[in-house]
Design a protein around this motif. Structure first.
Motif, PDB file in Angstrom:
ATOM      1  N   ILE A 299       0.856  -1.175   0.000  1.00  0.00           N
ATOM      2  CA  ILE A 299       0.000   0.000   0.000  1.00  0.00           C
ATOM      3  C   ILE A 299       0.894   1.227   0.000  1.00  0.00           C
ATOM      4  N   CYS A 300       0.675   2.094  -0.982  1.00  0.00           N
ATOM      5  CA  CYS A 300       1.444   3.336  -1.099  1.00  0.00           C
ATOM      6  C   CYS A 300       0.546   4.507  -0.692  1.00  0.00           C
ATOM      7  N   PRO A 301       0.762   5.053   0.480  1.00  0.00           N
ATOM      8  CA  PRO A 301      -0.054   6.212   0.867  1.00  0.00           C
ATOM      9  C   PRO A 301       0.373   7.441   0.084  1.00  0.00           C
ATOM     10  N   ASN A 302      -0.600   8.211  -0.350  1.00  0.00           N
ATOM     11  CA  ASN A 302      -0.321   9.454  -1.052  1.00  0.00           C
ATOM     12  C   ASN A 302      -0.921  10.594  -0.245  1.00  0.00           C
ATOM     13  N   ILE A 303      -0.065  11.450   0.263  1.00  0.00           N
ATOM     14  CA  ILE A 303      -0.504  12.617   1.024  1.00  0.00           C
ATOM     15  C   ILE A 303      -0.089  13.853   0.231  1.00  0.00           C
ATOM     16  N   SER A 304      -1.067  14.685  -0.057  1.00  0.00           N
ATOM     17  CA  SER A 304      -0.819  15.879  -0.858  1.00  0.00           C
ATOM     18  C   SER A 304      -0.336  17.024   0.007  1.00  0.00           C
ATOM     19  N   GLU A 305       0.220  18.025  -0.646  1.00  0.00           N
ATOM     20  CA  GLU A 305       0.584  19.248   0.058  1.00  0.00           C
ATOM     21  C   GLU A 305      -0.696  19.939   0.499  1.00  0.00           C
ATOM     22  N   PRO A 306      -0.665  20.645   1.632  1.00  0.00           N
ATOM     23  CA  PRO A 306      -1.899  21.229   2.169  1.00  0.00           C
ATOM     24  C   PRO A 306      -2.680  22.100   1.184  1.00  0.00           C
ATOM     25  N   HIS A 307      -1.995  22.850   0.363  1.00  0.00           N
ATOM     26  CA  HIS A 307      -2.731  23.724  -0.545  1.00  0.00           C
ATOM     27  C   HIS A 307      -3.516  22.950  -1.610  1.00  0.00           C
ATOM     28  N   ALA A 308      -3.125  21.722  -1.894  1.00  0.00           N
ATOM     29  CA  ALA A 308      -3.817  20.934  -2.917  1.00  0.00           C
ATOM     30  C   ALA A 308      -5.236  20.592  -2.493  1.00  0.00           C
ATOM     31  N   THR A 309      -5.426  20.370  -1.223  1.00  0.00           N
ATOM     32  CA  THR A 309      -6.754  20.008  -0.744  1.00  0.00           C
ATOM     33  C   THR A 309      -7.631  21.231  -0.513  1.00  0.00           C
ATOM     34  N   ASP A 310      -7.065  22.419  -0.575  1.00  0.00           N
ATOM     35  CA  ASP A 310      -7.813  23.653  -0.346  1.00  0.00           C
ATOM     36  C   ASP A 310      -8.346  24.284  -1.630  1.00  0.00           C
ATOM     37  N   ILE A 311      -7.879  23.811  -2.780  1.00  0.00           N
ATOM     38  CA  ILE A 311      -8.282  24.409  -4.049  1.00  0.00           C
ATOM     39  C   ILE A 311      -9.566  23.723  -4.523  1.00  0.00           C
ATOM     40  N   PRO A 312     -10.683  24.444  -4.573  1.00  0.00           N
ATOM     41  CA  PRO A 312     -11.914  23.814  -5.072  1.00  0.00           C
ATOM     42  C   PRO A 312     -11.751  23.405  -6.531  1.00  0.00           C
ATOM     43  N   LYS A 313     -12.062  22.156  -6.811  1.00  0.00           N
ATOM     44  CA  LYS A 313     -11.927  21.599  -8.157  1.00  0.00           C
ATOM     45  C   LYS A 313     -10.542  21.828  -8.725  1.00  0.00           C
ATOM     46  N   GLY A 314      -9.558  21.841  -7.836  1.00  0.00           N
ATOM     47  CA  GLY A 314      -8.189  22.106  -8.238  1.00  0.00           C
ATOM     48  C   GLY A 314      -7.497  20.897  -8.824  1.00  0.00           C
ATOM     49  N   PHE A 315      -6.445  21.165  -9.547  1.00  0.00           N
ATOM     50  CA  PHE A 315      -5.663  20.100 -10.159  1.00  0.00           C
ATOM     51  C   PHE A 315      -4.232  20.122  -9.646  1.00  0.00           C
ATOM     52  N   GLU A 316      -4.072  20.437  -8.391  1.00  0.00           N
ATOM     53  CA  GLU A 316      -2.750  20.384  -7.770  1.00  0.00           C
ATOM     54  C   GLU A 316      -2.514  18.928  -7.373  1.00  0.00           C
ATOM     55  N   ILE A 317      -2.044  18.158  -8.333  1.00  0.00           N
ATOM     56  CA  ILE A 317      -1.853  16.720  -8.142  1.00  0.00           C
ATOM     57  C   ILE A 317      -0.362  16.429  -8.174  1.00  0.00           C
ATOM     58  N   ASN A 318       0.109  15.700  -7.182  1.00  0.00           N
ATOM     59  CA  ASN A 318       1.534  15.399  -7.170  1.00  0.00           C
ATOM     60  C   ASN A 318       1.869  14.278  -8.157  1.00  0.00           C
ATOM     61  N   GLU A 319       3.101  14.240  -8.534  1.00  0.00           N
ATOM     62  CA  GLU A 319       3.570  13.295  -9.550  1.00  0.00           C
ATOM     63  C   GLU A 319       3.587  11.852  -9.033  1.00  0.00           C
ATOM     64  N   ARG A 320       3.596  11.688  -7.735  1.00  0.00           N
ATOM     65  CA  ARG A 320       3.668  10.357  -7.121  1.00  0.00           C
ATOM     66  C   ARG A 320       2.546   9.445  -7.615  1.00  0.00           C
ATOM     67  N   ILE A 321       1.348   9.995  -7.775  1.00  0.00           N
ATOM     68  CA  ILE A 321       0.204   9.201  -8.239  1.00  0.00           C
ATOM     69  C   ILE A 321       0.524   8.513  -9.560  1.00  0.00           C
ATOM     70  N   PHE A 322       1.108   9.259 -10.477  1.00  0.00           N
ATOM     71  CA  PHE A 322       1.393   8.727 -11.805  1.00  0.00           C
ATOM     72  C   PHE A 322       2.528   7.711 -11.762  1.00  0.00           C
ATOM     73  N   LYS A 323       3.577   8.015 -11.024  1.00  0.00           N
ATOM     74  CA  LYS A 323       4.720   7.100 -10.926  1.00  0.00           C
ATOM     75  C   LYS A 323       4.329   5.796 -10.240  1.00  0.00           C
ATOM     76  N   CYS A 324       3.609   5.900  -9.138  1.00  0.00           N
ATOM     77  CA  CYS A 324       3.196   4.689  -8.414  1.00  0.00           C
ATOM     78  C   CYS A 324       2.214   3.858  -9.238  1.00  0.00           C
ATOM     79  N   SER A 325       1.281   4.513  -9.909  1.00  0.00           N
ATOM     80  CA  SER A 325       0.313   3.782 -10.731  1.00  0.00           C
ATOM     81  C   SER A 325       1.005   3.053 -11.867  1.00  0.00           C
ATOM     82  N   PHE A 326       1.953   3.713 -12.510  1.00  0.00           N
ATOM     83  CA  PHE A 326       2.667   3.084 -13.620  1.00  0.00           C
ATOM     84  C   PHE A 326       3.558   1.944 -13.138  1.00  0.00           C
ATOM     85  N   SER A 327       3.915   1.971 -11.866  1.00  0.00           N
ATOM     86  CA  SER A 327       4.715   0.890 -11.269  1.00  0.00           C
ATOM     87  C   SER A 327       3.836  -0.219 -10.698  1.00  0.00           C
ATOM     88  N   LYS A 328       2.542  -0.103 -10.915  1.00  0.00           N
ATOM     89  CA  LYS A 328       1.554  -1.077 -10.433  1.00  0.00           C
ATOM     90  C   LYS A 328       1.528  -1.182  -8.914  1.00  0.00           C
TER      91      LYS A 328
END
Length: 101
Positions: free
Chosen positions: A1-30
């Motif tokens: 299990i790979c926990p993904n915790i975003s930077e605080p400002h990412a969760t404060d942006i309504p409908k924001g796209f402040e997405i860290n790169e970890r999601i993509f790297k971990c997903s591509f690594s299965k």
């Protein structure tokens, strides 16, 4: 299990796209990802990813998927397919070049 915790400002942006790169790297690594809730992740990945709105929810989901490892597999495969088809550096470069013409 790979926990993904975003930077605080990412969760404060309504409908924001402040997405860290970890999601993509971990997903591509299965890897199996459990993430804090960011609206942009919900918009991009829908029900393909596990998102948690509270720390309690996060802990409960981690505990659940530790006890039920086979239930991780559909999420792993869906995220891998989504990222490999639509979210590579090549996809991003094409999008930028299209915008810039």
């Amino acid at each position: 299990i790979c926990p993904n915790i975003s930077e605080p400002h990412a969760t404060d942006i309504p409908k924001g796209f402040e997405i860290n790169e970890r999601i993509f790297k971990c997903s591509f690594s299965k890897c199996f990802i459990i993430s804090d809730y960011v609206e942009g992740l919900k918009i991009l990945f829908g029900d393909k990813i596990i998102l948690c709105k509270t720390p309690k929810d996060f802990h409960e989901k981690v505990d659940y998927y530790i006890r039920h490892p086979d239930e991780r597999l559909p999420y792993i495969e869906k995220m891998y397919e989504e990222v490999s088809k639509h979210h590579t550096y090549q996809n991003r470069a094409k999008e930028i070049l299209k915008i810039l013409e």
